[in-house]
Design an enzyme around this catalytic site. Sequence first.
Site, mmCIF file in Angstrom:
data_model
loop_
_atom_site.group_PDB
_atom_site.id
_atom_site.type_symbol
_atom_site.label_atom_id
_atom_site.label_comp_id
_atom_site.label_asym_id
_atom_site.label_seq_id
_atom_site.Cartn_x
_atom_site.Cartn_y
_atom_site.Cartn_z
ATOM 1 N N TYR A 125 -37.886 19.206 11.699
ATOM 2 C CA TYR A 125 -39.103 18.723 12.350
ATOM 3 C C TYR A 125 -39.184 19.314 13.744
ATOM 4 O O TYR A 125 -38.188 19.321 14.478
ATOM 5 C CB TYR A 125 -39.043 17.193 12.442
ATOM 6 C CG TYR A 125 -40.215 16.541 13.156
ATOM 7 C CD1 TYR A 125 -41.504 16.632 12.642
ATOM 8 C CD2 TYR A 125 -40.020 15.813 14.331
ATOM 9 C CE1 TYR A 125 -42.576 16.018 13.285
ATOM 10 C CE2 TYR A 125 -41.077 15.191 14.975
ATOM 11 C CZ TYR A 125 -42.358 15.298 14.447
ATOM 12 O OH TYR A 125 -43.407 14.681 15.088
ATOM 13 N N ASP A 220 -34.472 24.646 18.095
ATOM 14 C CA ASP A 220 -35.048 23.378 18.523
ATOM 15 C C ASP A 220 -33.894 22.418 18.779
ATOM 16 O O ASP A 220 -33.342 21.826 17.859
ATOM 17 C CB ASP A 220 -35.996 22.842 17.447
ATOM 18 C CG ASP A 220 -36.677 21.540 17.891
ATOM 19 O OD1 ASP A 220 -36.184 20.905 18.844
ATOM 20 O OD2 ASP A 220 -37.687 21.160 17.273
ATOM 21 N N LYS A 248 -36.068 14.738 24.569
ATOM 22 C CA LYS A 248 -35.202 13.555 24.469
ATOM 23 C C LYS A 248 -34.250 13.420 25.672
ATOM 24 O O LYS A 248 -34.703 13.014 26.729
ATOM 25 C CB LYS A 248 -34.523 13.543 23.102
ATOM 26 C CG LYS A 248 -35.604 13.503 21.992
ATOM 27 C CD LYS A 248 -35.170 13.077 20.619
ATOM 28 C CE LYS A 248 -36.403 12.751 19.777
ATOM 29 N NZ LYS A 248 -36.753 13.692 18.741
HETATM 30 C C1 LIG Z 1 -38.185 14.363 18.412
HETATM 31 C C2 LIG Z 1 -38.215 15.807 18.024
HETATM 32 C C3 LIG Z 1 -39.287 16.652 18.338
HETATM 33 C C4 LIG Z 1 -40.584 16.131 18.905
HETATM 34 O O1 LIG Z 1 -40.443 15.601 20.163
HETATM 35 P P1 LIG Z 1 -41.590 14.558 20.683
HETATM 36 O O2 LIG Z 1 -41.196 14.327 22.109
HETATM 37 O O3 LIG Z 1 -41.481 13.377 19.800
HETATM 38 O O4 LIG Z 1 -42.895 15.250 20.545
HETATM 39 C C5 LIG Z 1 -39.175 18.007 18.083
HETATM 40 N N1 LIG Z 1 -38.066 18.520 17.532
HETATM 41 C C6 LIG Z 1 -37.014 17.748 17.192
HETATM 42 C C7 LIG Z 1 -35.797 18.373 16.623
HETATM 43 C C8 LIG Z 1 -37.065 16.368 17.412
HETATM 44 O O5 LIG Z 1 -36.054 15.594 17.013
#
Ligand SMILES: *Cc1c(COP(=O)(O)O)cnc(C)c1O
Length: 398
Positions: A125, A220, A248
């Site tokens: 994601y 990511d 995060k």
């Molecule tokens: C949480 C997450 C996102 C999205 O971040 P948001 O601040 O919720 O938009 C993107 N990539 C990964 C791997 C994530 O866990």
Amino acid sequence: MNSPVRAMRAVGLDEPLFVGRGEGAYLEDVDGNRYLDWVMSWGPLIFGHADLETVAAVRDAAERGTSFGAPTEAEVELAAEIVDAVPSVEKVRLVSSGTEAAMSAARLARAFTARDRILKFAGCYHGHVDALLAGAGSGVATLGLPSSPGVPPATTKDTIVCKFNDVDAVASTVAEYGEGLAAIIVEPVAGNMGVVPPEPGFLEALRRLCDASGALLVFDEVITGFRVARGGAQELFDVMPDLTILGKIVGGGLPLAAFGGRAEIMDRLAPSGDVYQAGTLSGNPLATAAGLAVLRRLGDPSVYEQLEQRGARLESGLAPHGRVQRVGAMATLFMTDEPVRNFDDAQRADTDRYGALFRHLLDRGIYLAPSQFEGMFVSLAHGDEEIDRTIQAIADFG
Ligand SMILES: *Cc1c(COP(=O)(O)O)cnc(C)c1O
């Protein structure tokens, strides 16, 4: 609610709990019930809820003004912390969410390579970016939506989805589409189909295939950054991407995310370059203050030694009760006996059983992620007592 993963439908409940306050590893709901929290805002809170240093830094910053729309020193200081910590990042831009960071990194990779296609992995994601909302994990998988209405097919026609950990599939995709491939984007440790580590050689193979085809490798590290090591998965596995997406933990629990990488690529961003990207609240003073309050304490190696020890204690206690997959301070207890190497494997887990476990634990004041396809996030506020109580409650479930 304002984000679908917070719903508890996937674990058989009609209503989520509404939070009143948090402290350390604990939450209190609006009815005054106390819960040991393993969600930790889905990963950001490495020092636990209402961490005193973070709260003080945010309060101080707020007294000086909450937003200026002009540069501040704290943004430069936070950028310096990120560049110091994350090995492949030479320059960085701050944004407000992981989604925004992923969207901007994809645009930059496409501009830099003058190519359109992006290869991603099923179950990974990258926020709810239109072009990347194909084969996306957790929220989408949990809701059983193959993709989302409202995303025009033209937007995802250049997105290619491969199986995580499947080097052969990536190699043949690169052989077929290599010339038009702008980037391979990957969660170096997948966290949004439950925790799925890269198999030995997988990340190295992605690096090699990018080098051979001229595509950029984009990690990511929104979950893994500052969690599996200070420098993220790229430090832990010693594989360097061209671009890195952070979120995060980097915002210390406030809305902040970032993307960065090689200077030559980042210099393409406006105003130094021609790739447009902007944000009214980018580098917001409250968020940068919280990020700095957290990141400045992560240089102490004992932080990651402790997170590893606590993660290992949790892992060994959970091992008899399912398939535990863990990297550092992120772990998933899959309701299956088989190894989970990719999203297909993850979907074979017994989600009804996970739902029953979730409800059993919630009744005992322990709050797991309300989905099988998420992680347990260990923080420095989770001591032996919290870990052992969780293990005991899961053992009682049988
Ligand atoms: C949480 C997450 C996102 C999205 O971040 P948001 O601040 O919720 O938009 C993107 N990539 C990964 C791997 C994530 O866990």
